[in-house]
Design a protein around this motif. Structure first.
Motif, PDB file in Angstrom:
ATOM      1  N   ASN A 116      -7.478   0.055  -6.532  1.00  0.00           N
ATOM      2  CA  ASN A 116      -8.388   0.292  -8.513  1.00  0.00           C
ATOM      3  C   ASN A 116      -7.155   1.655  -8.703  1.00  0.00           C
ATOM      4  O   ASN A 116      -7.797   2.773  -7.917  1.00  0.00           O
ATOM      5  N   ARG A 117      -6.547   1.707  -9.357  1.00  0.00           N
ATOM      6  CA  ARG A 117      -6.292   3.327  -9.781  1.00  0.00           C
ATOM      7  C   ARG A 117      -4.872   4.439  -9.155  1.00  0.00           C
ATOM      8  O   ARG A 117      -4.924   5.256  -9.510  1.00  0.00           O
ATOM      9  N   VAL A 118      -5.175   3.317  -8.254  1.00  0.00           N
ATOM     10  CA  VAL A 118      -4.173   4.075  -6.867  1.00  0.00           C
ATOM     11  C   VAL A 118      -1.850   3.193  -7.217  1.00  0.00           C
ATOM     12  O   VAL A 118      -2.673   1.479  -6.900  1.00  0.00           O
ATOM     13  N   PHE A 119      -1.325   4.154  -7.257  1.00  0.00           N
ATOM     14  CA  PHE A 119       0.020   3.796  -7.750  1.00  0.00           C
ATOM     15  C   PHE A 119       0.986   4.291  -6.801  1.00  0.00           C
ATOM     16  O   PHE A 119       1.142   5.465  -6.453  1.00  0.00           O
ATOM     17  N   LEU A 120       1.726   3.392  -5.961  1.00  0.00           N
ATOM     18  CA  LEU A 120       2.836   3.695  -4.995  1.00  0.00           C
ATOM     19  C   LEU A 120       4.227   3.569  -6.033  1.00  0.00           C
ATOM     20  O   LEU A 120       4.722   2.854  -6.269  1.00  0.00           O
ATOM     21  N   LEU A 121       4.699   4.411  -6.308  1.00  0.00           N
ATOM     22  CA  LEU A 121       5.973   4.892  -6.545  1.00  0.00           C
ATOM     23  C   LEU A 121       6.985   5.032  -5.592  1.00  0.00           C
ATOM     24  O   LEU A 121       6.790   5.921  -4.873  1.00  0.00           O
ATOM     25  N   THR A 122       8.132   4.152  -5.492  1.00  0.00           N
ATOM     26  CA  THR A 122       8.839   4.617  -4.313  1.00  0.00           C
ATOM     27  C   THR A 122      10.666   3.974  -4.723  1.00  0.00           C
ATOM     28  O   THR A 122      11.277   3.361  -6.224  1.00  0.00           O
ATOM     29  N   PRO A 123      11.214   5.054  -4.598  1.00  0.00           N
ATOM     30  CA  PRO A 123      12.529   5.299  -5.271  1.00  0.00           C
ATOM     31  C   PRO A 123      13.338   3.827  -4.477  1.00  0.00           C
ATOM     32  O   PRO A 123      12.817   3.273  -4.200  1.00  0.00           O
ATOM     33  N   GLU A 124      14.993   3.897  -4.761  1.00  0.00           N
ATOM     34  CA  GLU A 124      15.579   2.210  -5.044  1.00  0.00           C
ATOM     35  C   GLU A 124      15.970   1.938  -3.890  1.00  0.00           C
ATOM     36  O   GLU A 124      16.091   0.598  -3.813  1.00  0.00           O
ATOM     37  N   ASP A 125      16.104   2.485  -2.467  1.00  0.00           N
ATOM     38  CA  ASP A 125      16.940   2.741  -1.476  1.00  0.00           C
ATOM     39  C   ASP A 125      15.372   2.456  -0.047  1.00  0.00           C
ATOM     40  O   ASP A 125      15.421   2.588   0.876  1.00  0.00           O
ATOM     41  N   TYR A 126      14.039   1.690  -0.529  1.00  0.00           N
ATOM     42  CA  TYR A 126      12.584   2.424  -0.002  1.00  0.00           C
ATOM     43  C   TYR A 126      12.886   0.578   0.294  1.00  0.00           C
ATOM     44  O   TYR A 126      12.834   0.173  -1.605  1.00  0.00           O
ATOM     45  N   GLN A 127      12.199   0.324   0.887  1.00  0.00           N
ATOM     46  CA  GLN A 127      11.991  -1.303   0.499  1.00  0.00           C
ATOM     47  C   GLN A 127      10.098  -1.277   0.942  1.00  0.00           C
ATOM     48  O   GLN A 127      10.034  -0.844   1.797  1.00  0.00           O
ATOM     49  N   ILE A 128       9.744  -1.724   0.253  1.00  0.00           N
ATOM     50  CA  ILE A 128       8.636  -2.249   0.093  1.00  0.00           C
ATOM     51  C   ILE A 128       7.413  -3.262   1.344  1.00  0.00           C
ATOM     52  O   ILE A 128       7.728  -4.202   0.738  1.00  0.00           O
ATOM     53  N   LEU A 129       7.008  -3.180   2.473  1.00  0.00           N
ATOM     54  CA  LEU A 129       6.425  -4.444   2.966  1.00  0.00           C
ATOM     55  C   LEU A 129       4.837  -4.320   3.655  1.00  0.00           C
ATOM     56  O   LEU A 129       4.907  -3.587   3.767  1.00  0.00           O
ATOM     57  N   THR A 130       4.354  -5.730   3.104  1.00  0.00           N
ATOM     58  CA  THR A 130       2.728  -5.536   3.271  1.00  0.00           C
ATOM     59  C   THR A 130       2.377  -6.191   4.157  1.00  0.00           C
ATOM     60  O   THR A 130       3.584  -7.037   4.805  1.00  0.00           O
ATOM     61  N   ALA A 131       1.516  -6.833   4.289  1.00  0.00           N
ATOM     62  CA  ALA A 131       1.401  -7.359   5.883  1.00  0.00           C
ATOM     63  C   ALA A 131       1.363  -8.355   5.243  1.00  0.00           C
ATOM     64  O   ALA A 131       1.344  -9.400   6.816  1.00  0.00           O
ATOM     65  N   ASP A 132       1.451  -9.799   4.630  1.00  0.00           N
ATOM     66  CA  ASP A 132       1.731 -11.023   4.718  1.00  0.00           C
ATOM     67  C   ASP A 132       3.067 -11.045   4.644  1.00  0.00           C
ATOM     68  O   ASP A 132       3.579 -11.766   4.502  1.00  0.00           O
ATOM     69  N   SER A 133       4.408  -9.790   4.236  1.00  0.00           N
ATOM     70  CA  SER A 133       5.343 -10.116   4.697  1.00  0.00           C
ATOM     71  C   SER A 133       5.969 -10.892   6.383  1.00  0.00           C
ATOM     72  O   SER A 133       6.685 -11.500   6.837  1.00  0.00           O
ATOM     73  N   GLY A 134       5.500  -9.979   7.194  1.00  0.00           N
ATOM     74  CA  GLY A 134       6.424 -11.019   8.231  1.00  0.00           C
ATOM     75  C   GLY A 134       4.752 -11.674   9.219  1.00  0.00           C
ATOM     76  O   GLY A 134       5.429 -11.677  10.245  1.00  0.00           O
ATOM     77  N   ARG A 135       3.947 -11.919   8.138  1.00  0.00           N
ATOM     78  CA  ARG A 135       3.160 -12.749   9.483  1.00  0.00           C
ATOM     79  C   ARG A 135       3.782 -14.488   9.682  1.00  0.00           C
ATOM     80  O   ARG A 135       4.334 -14.594   8.174  1.00  0.00           O
ATOM     81  N   SER A 136       3.473 -15.072  10.268  1.00  0.00           N
ATOM     82  CA  SER A 136       4.351 -16.662  10.059  1.00  0.00           C
ATOM     83  C   SER A 136       3.211 -17.443   9.515  1.00  0.00           C
ATOM     84  O   SER A 136       2.147 -16.837   9.640  1.00  0.00           O
ATOM     85  N   ALA A 137       3.346 -18.699   9.643  1.00  0.00           N
ATOM     86  CA  ALA A 137       2.597 -19.482   8.512  1.00  0.00           C
ATOM     87  C   ALA A 137       1.206 -19.524   9.972  1.00  0.00           C
ATOM     88  O   ALA A 137      -0.021 -19.791   8.708  1.00  0.00           O
ATOM     89  N   GLY A 138       0.982 -19.877  11.052  1.00  0.00           N
ATOM     90  CA  GLY A 138      -0.100 -20.154  11.950  1.00  0.00           C
ATOM     91  C   GLY A 138      -0.704 -18.779  11.944  1.00  0.00           C
ATOM     92  O   GLY A 138      -1.930 -19.154  12.154  1.00  0.00           O
ATOM     93  N   GLY A 139       0.283 -17.462  11.962  1.00  0.00           N
ATOM     94  CA  GLY A 139      -0.713 -16.827  12.238  1.00  0.00           C
ATOM     95  C   GLY A 139      -0.416 -16.047  13.944  1.00  0.00           C
ATOM     96  O   GLY A 139       0.028 -17.128  14.489  1.00  0.00           O
ATOM     97  N   PHE A 140      -0.699 -15.195  13.602  1.00  0.00           N
ATOM     98  CA  PHE A 140      -0.102 -14.476  15.392  1.00  0.00           C
ATOM     99  C   PHE A 140      -1.119 -15.240  16.554  1.00  0.00           C
ATOM    100  O   PHE A 140      -0.521 -15.503  17.529  1.00  0.00           O
ATOM    101  N   TYR A 141      -2.381 -15.148  16.333  1.00  0.00           N
ATOM    102  CA  TYR A 141      -3.386 -15.697  17.327  1.00  0.00           C
ATOM    103  C   TYR A 141      -3.675 -16.874  17.147  1.00  0.00           C
ATOM    104  O   TYR A 141      -4.536 -17.309  16.997  1.00  0.00           O
ATOM    105  N   ASN A 142      -2.961 -17.707  16.884  1.00  0.00           N
ATOM    106  CA  ASN A 142      -2.875 -19.016  16.705  1.00  0.00           C
ATOM    107  C   ASN A 142      -3.039 -19.943  17.943  1.00  0.00           C
ATOM    108  O   ASN A 142      -2.042 -20.124  18.918  1.00  0.00           O
ATOM    109  N   GLN A 143      -4.617 -19.975  17.835  1.00  0.00           N
ATOM    110  CA  GLN A 143      -4.520 -20.835  19.270  1.00  0.00           C
ATOM    111  C   GLN A 143      -4.344 -22.783  19.872  1.00  0.00           C
ATOM    112  O   GLN A 143      -4.607 -22.731  20.520  1.00  0.00           O
ATOM    113  N   SER A 144      -3.979 -23.179  18.454  1.00  0.00           N
ATOM    114  CA  SER A 144      -3.562 -24.834  18.340  1.00  0.00           C
ATOM    115  C   SER A 144      -1.953 -24.650  19.295  1.00  0.00           C
ATOM    116  O   SER A 144      -1.570 -24.491  19.816  1.00  0.00           O
TER     117      SER A 144
END
Length: 144
Positions: A116-144
Motif C-alpha cells: 500500500n503506497r509503495v512502488f517498485l520502478l525497474t529499468p527495462e533490463d530488469y526482470q521482476i520475479l514473484t514468489a508464484d513465478s517459480g512455484r510448481s503447481a503441486g508446491g515444493f513440499y507436496n506430500q502426495s
C-alpha cells in the motif's frame, strides 16, 4: 587550419599553434574502418557498451513532489527505485505516482505496486520475479 580546429582554438579547447600533425578535417580511417568523425587522429569513439545491472537498488521516501527529481535521476542511471509514499499526503502522492508512471513509460521500464503506497520502478533490463513465478503447481513440499 581546418574549420573545426579553428573553432576549437577560438573556444580555447586546443592550442592554436600551427602544429597540424594530429588534426585533420577528413574522415579518420575512411568509411570502411567504422571509425567516427574526429578532429584528433589520436581519439577514437568507443562503441557504447550495453548498460549492465549495477547491483544497486535505491529506496526513496519523498516528503513532497519536489523529491520526484531524485527518483527520476536514479531511474535514468538504470537503478531500480523503491518509492515509499506512506509519509506523503494523498494529493502529492498521486502526483509522484503519475510522474513515476510517465518516467517508466518514457524509459521503457516498469512500475509495480508492492505494498500500500509503495512502488517498485525497474529499468527495462530488469526482470521482476514473484514468489508464484517459480512455484510448481503441486508446491515444493507436496506430500502426495
Amino acid at each position: 587550419m581546418g574549420s573545426v580546429r579553428k573553432a576549437s582554438a577560438w573556444l580555447g579547447l586546443v592550442d592554436d599553434s600551427d602544429d597540424e600533425r594530429y588534426y585533420d578535417d577528413e574522415y579518420a580511417g575512411g568509411p570502411e574502418s567504422g571509425a567516427s568523425w574526429v578532429t584528433d587522429a589520436r581519439v577514437r569513439v568507443a562503441e557504447q557498451p550495453e548498460p549492465e545491472p549495477s547491483g544497486r537498488i535505491a529506496t526513496v521516501t519523498p516528503d513532497g513532489f519536489r523529491d520526484a527529481r531524485r527518483i527520476g535521476e536514479l531511474f535514468r542511471e538504470g537503478v531500480p527505485v523503491i518509492v515509499n509514499l506512506t509519509a506523503m499526503d494523498p494529493a502529492d502522492a498521486k502526483r509522484v505516482v503519475d510522474f513515476a508512471a510517465g518516467l517508466t513509460f518514457g524509459l521503457r521500464g516498469s512500475i509495480e505496486r508492492v505494498a500500500n503506497r509503495v512502488f517498485l520502478l525497474t529499468p527495462e533490463d530488469y526482470q521482476i520475479l514473484t514468489a508464484d513465478s517459480g512455484r510448481s503447481a503441486g508446491g515444493f513440499y507436496n506430500q502426495s
